[in-house]
Design an enzyme around this catalytic site. Structure first.
Site, PDB file in Angstrom:
ATOM      1  N   HIS A   1      51.181   6.561  38.091  1.00 53.96           N
ATOM      2  CA  HIS A   1      51.619   7.959  38.323  1.00 53.96           C
ATOM      3  C   HIS A   1      52.614   8.354  37.233  1.00 53.96           C
ATOM      4  O   HIS A   1      53.766   7.920  37.253  1.00 53.96           O
ATOM      5  CB  HIS A   1      52.281   8.094  39.698  1.00 53.96           C
ATOM      6  CG  HIS A   1      52.600   9.511  40.051  1.00 53.96           C
ATOM      7  ND1 HIS A   1      52.286  10.063  41.269  1.00 53.96           N
ATOM      8  CD2 HIS A   1      53.200  10.503  39.348  1.00 53.96           C
ATOM      9  CE1 HIS A   1      52.670  11.327  41.296  1.00 53.96           C
ATOM     10  NE2 HIS A   1      53.252  11.614  40.130  1.00 53.96           N
TER      11      HIS A   1
ATOM     12  N   HIS B   1      53.882  11.627  34.310  1.00 49.13           N
ATOM     13  CA  HIS B   1      53.803  12.953  33.679  1.00 49.13           C
ATOM     14  C   HIS B   1      54.192  12.798  32.216  1.00 49.13           C
ATOM     15  O   HIS B   1      55.328  12.413  31.926  1.00 49.13           O
ATOM     16  CB  HIS B   1      54.755  13.935  34.357  1.00 49.13           C
ATOM     17  CG  HIS B   1      54.479  14.107  35.814  1.00 49.13           C
ATOM     18  ND1 HIS B   1      53.661  15.100  36.307  1.00 49.13           N
ATOM     19  CD2 HIS B   1      54.877  13.393  36.898  1.00 49.13           C
ATOM     20  CE1 HIS B   1      53.588  14.999  37.625  1.00 49.13           C
ATOM     21  NE2 HIS B   1      54.308  13.963  38.009  1.00 49.13           N
TER      22      HIS B   1
ATOM     23  N   LYS C   1      43.591  14.801  41.637  1.00 50.10           N
ATOM     24  CA  LYS C   1      44.931  14.903  42.226  1.00 50.10           C
ATOM     25  C   LYS C   1      45.069  16.172  43.048  1.00 50.10           C
ATOM     26  O   LYS C   1      44.761  17.272  42.571  1.00 50.10           O
ATOM     27  CB  LYS C   1      45.972  14.915  41.096  1.00 50.10           C
ATOM     28  CG  LYS C   1      47.421  15.165  41.536  1.00 50.10           C
ATOM     29  CD  LYS C   1      48.036  13.950  42.208  1.00 50.10           C
ATOM     30  CE  LYS C   1      49.416  14.253  42.792  1.00 50.10           C
ATOM     31  NZ  LYS C   1      50.498  14.165  41.834  1.00 50.10           N
TER      32      LYS C   1
ATOM     33  N   HIS D   1      49.666  14.373  46.479  1.00 47.40           N
ATOM     34  CA  HIS D   1      51.081  14.708  46.660  1.00 47.40           C
ATOM     35  C   HIS D   1      51.214  15.073  48.136  1.00 47.40           C
ATOM     36  O   HIS D   1      50.869  16.178  48.542  1.00 47.40           O
ATOM     37  CB  HIS D   1      51.496  15.870  45.753  1.00 47.40           C
ATOM     38  CG  HIS D   1      52.963  16.176  45.868  1.00 47.40           C
ATOM     39  ND1 HIS D   1      53.871  15.893  44.882  1.00 47.40           N
ATOM     40  CD2 HIS D   1      53.683  16.694  46.894  1.00 47.40           C
ATOM     41  CE1 HIS D   1      55.087  16.228  45.286  1.00 47.40           C
ATOM     42  NE2 HIS D   1      54.989  16.727  46.506  1.00 47.40           N
TER      43      HIS D   1
ATOM     44  N   HIS E   1      53.953   8.478  45.362  1.00 49.53           N
ATOM     45  CA  HIS E   1      55.412   8.391  45.534  1.00 49.53           C
ATOM     46  C   HIS E   1      55.837   8.421  46.999  1.00 49.53           C
ATOM     47  O   HIS E   1      56.560   9.331  47.432  1.00 49.53           O
ATOM     48  CB  HIS E   1      56.140   9.475  44.734  1.00 49.53           C
ATOM     49  CG  HIS E   1      55.453  10.820  44.676  1.00 49.53           C
ATOM     50  ND1 HIS E   1      55.069  11.514  45.790  1.00 49.53           N
ATOM     51  CD2 HIS E   1      55.090  11.582  43.624  1.00 49.53           C
ATOM     52  CE1 HIS E   1      54.490  12.648  45.414  1.00 49.53           C
ATOM     53  NE2 HIS E   1      54.492  12.707  44.107  1.00 49.53           N
TER      54      HIS E   1
ATOM     55  N   ASP F   1      56.244   7.997  38.396  1.00 55.50           N
ATOM     56  CA  ASP F   1      56.465   9.445  38.494  1.00 55.50           C
ATOM     57  C   ASP F   1      57.503   9.906  37.466  1.00 55.50           C
ATOM     58  O   ASP F   1      58.271  10.842  37.713  1.00 55.50           O
ATOM     59  CB  ASP F   1      56.886   9.866  39.907  1.00 55.50           C
ATOM     60  CG  ASP F   1      56.659  11.361  40.145  1.00 55.50           C
ATOM     61  OD1 ASP F   1      55.997  12.004  39.305  1.00 55.50           O
ATOM     62  OD2 ASP F   1      57.149  11.879  41.161  1.00 55.50           O
TER      63      ASP F   1
HETATM   64  O1  DOR Z   1      59.848  15.511  41.045  1.00 50.69           O
HETATM   65  C1  DOR Z   1      58.718  15.812  40.723  1.00 50.69           C
HETATM   66  N1  DOR Z   1      58.423  16.216  39.473  1.00 50.69           N
HETATM   67  N2  DOR Z   1      57.739  15.761  41.638  1.00 50.69           N
HETATM   68  C2  DOR Z   1      56.511  16.226  41.387  1.00 50.69           C
HETATM   69  O2  DOR Z   1      55.688  16.181  42.262  1.00 50.69           O
HETATM   70  C3  DOR Z   1      56.188  16.840  40.091  1.00 50.69           C
HETATM   71  C4  DOR Z   1      57.072  16.353  39.054  1.00 50.69           C
HETATM   72  C5  DOR Z   1      56.999  17.158  37.781  1.00 50.69           C
HETATM   73  O3  DOR Z   1      55.902  17.458  37.330  1.00 50.69           O
HETATM   74  O4  DOR Z   1      58.054  17.474  37.225  1.00 50.69           O
HETATM   75 ZN    ZN Z   2      54.407  13.279  39.919  1.00 48.52          ZN
END
Ligand code: DOR
Ligand code: ZN
Length: 348
Positions: free
Chosen positions: A14, A16, A100, A137, A175, A248
């Site tokens: 997971h 970004h 997702k 999520h 998460h 995450d």
């Molecule tokens: O804290 C988070 N940030 N939770 C999420 O689900 C998305 C993520 C983000 O893309 O910044």
């Molecule tokens: Zn995330």
């Protein structure tokens, strides 16, 4: 001799990595420690179709440092109107690894997310048929639901019926952040698995809000009580195959984190594997670290584990405070940056 541990190279199930200058700035940290990573599709606009995922994959690949064998795995952002044929074709062509689900308005860049759960049934049926993993999520976005109960309410209202209606669909509750979530995953394994972040393993809401408001501990799902954190720690360190690593890591420019309305997300990829090792050491469970970081995830995804290894040593080091980002974004602060971190990657 300092204490050392060598494990199969971890994967991040997971992550970004964003796009543009931020992507270039942050991806090398993940490529340095992880074999593969599930790249989340919540860009603006989101990555929905196979064609969009091919283009994003190219941009991500272009940001991988030369010589690295790191493999980004792409996902489709599920909307009310997602075409099951496009998902199936993308999966069969190896473009998509998973789909997702963001409930609309649950978190960052979720405005295109699912508003009507009935509408996604044809996509879920197709994924069940072709054996494609479904990543969730798991937070109820209904404004009447208290933010600390969002995960538990989502499980009861949405996840429970999905598991029942699609018994062959393999799901990851991303998460996991609550004791209820941990118990539910355990009870529904192996159909259901869960990723666990380093910060849900370490922080309590008292750390976040009890000594001043710390915006760099703000994430979705929000950090909960000590009892929740302790249940998550027991799950991760138990060796149970349904629990696996997902950082995450979610970088944001400082200007968006420190704002009247700040955004959720904790940029932790530079320190993540060190923090997991610290938690497992504190729980006397270093012998189970590899299962959590490198074996359980591939098993859920039905992929082979990595063959390379990574070595960590119990040696204090100081994490960088921030990463510079070209252009107007400027910089992103690193979770635990500037602090002494107990475990260090010494070979990868
Ligand atoms: O804290 C988070 N940030 N939770 C999420 O689900 C998305 C993520 C983000 O893309 O910044
Ligand atoms: Zn995330």
């Amino acid at each position: 001799m300092a204490e050392r541990i060598t494990i199969k190279k971890p994967d991040d199930w997971h992550l970004h990595v964003r796009d543009g200058a931020m992507l270039k700035a942050v991806l090398p940290f993940t490529a340095a420690h992880f074999g593969r990573a599930i790249c989340m599709p919540n860009l603006v606009p989101p990555v929905v179709t196979a064609k969009e995922a091919v283009a994003y994959h190219e941009r991500v690949r272009a940001a991988i440092p030369e010589g690295s064998k790191f493999q980004p795995l792409m996902t489709s952002y599920l909307t009310d109107n997602t075409d099951p044929n496009d998902i199936e074709a993308g999966f069969r062509d190896g473009v998509f690894t998973a789909v997702k689900l963001y409930p609309a308005h649950a978190t960052t860049n979720s405005t295109y997310g699912v508003t009507d759960f009935k509408k996604i049934n044809p996509v879920l049926a197709r994924m069940e048929k072709i054996g494609m993993p479904f990543l969730i999520h798991g937070e109820e976005a209904d404004p009447d639901t208290d933010i600390f109960d969002r995960e538990a309410v989502f499980i009861e209202r949405r996840l429970q019926p999905m598991l029942k209606n699609f018994p062959g669909l393999r799901i990851v509750l991303e998460h996991v952040s609550s004791r209820e979530g941990v118990d539910f995953v355990r009870a529904h394994a192996p159909q259901l698995g869960a990723t666990i972040t380093p910060y849900h393993l370490m922080l309590t809401r008292t750390d976040w809000l009890g000594y001043g408001n710390r915006p760099y501990m703000y994430c979705m799902p929000v950090i909960k009580r000590r009892e929740d954190r302790d249940a998550i720690r027991r799950a991760a360190t138990s060796g149970e195959t349904c629990f696996f690593l997902g950082t995450d890591s979610a970088p944001h420019p400082v200007s968006r984190k420190l704002n009247t309305v700040g955004v959720p997300g904790i940029f932790n990829s530079p320190v993540a594997i060190s923090l997991y090792a610290q938690v497992f050491a504190e729980e006397n469970a270093l012998d189970r670290l590899e299962a959590f970081t490198s074996l359980n995830g591939p098993k859920h995804y039905r992929l082979p584990p990595n063959t390379e290894t990574i070595t960590l040593e119990r040696t204090g080091w100081t994490a960088p405070e921030e990463v510079e980002v070209d252009g107007p974004d400027e910089r992103a602060l690193i979770h635990r940056g500037g602090e002494t971190i107990q475990w260090k990657v010494v070979a990868a």
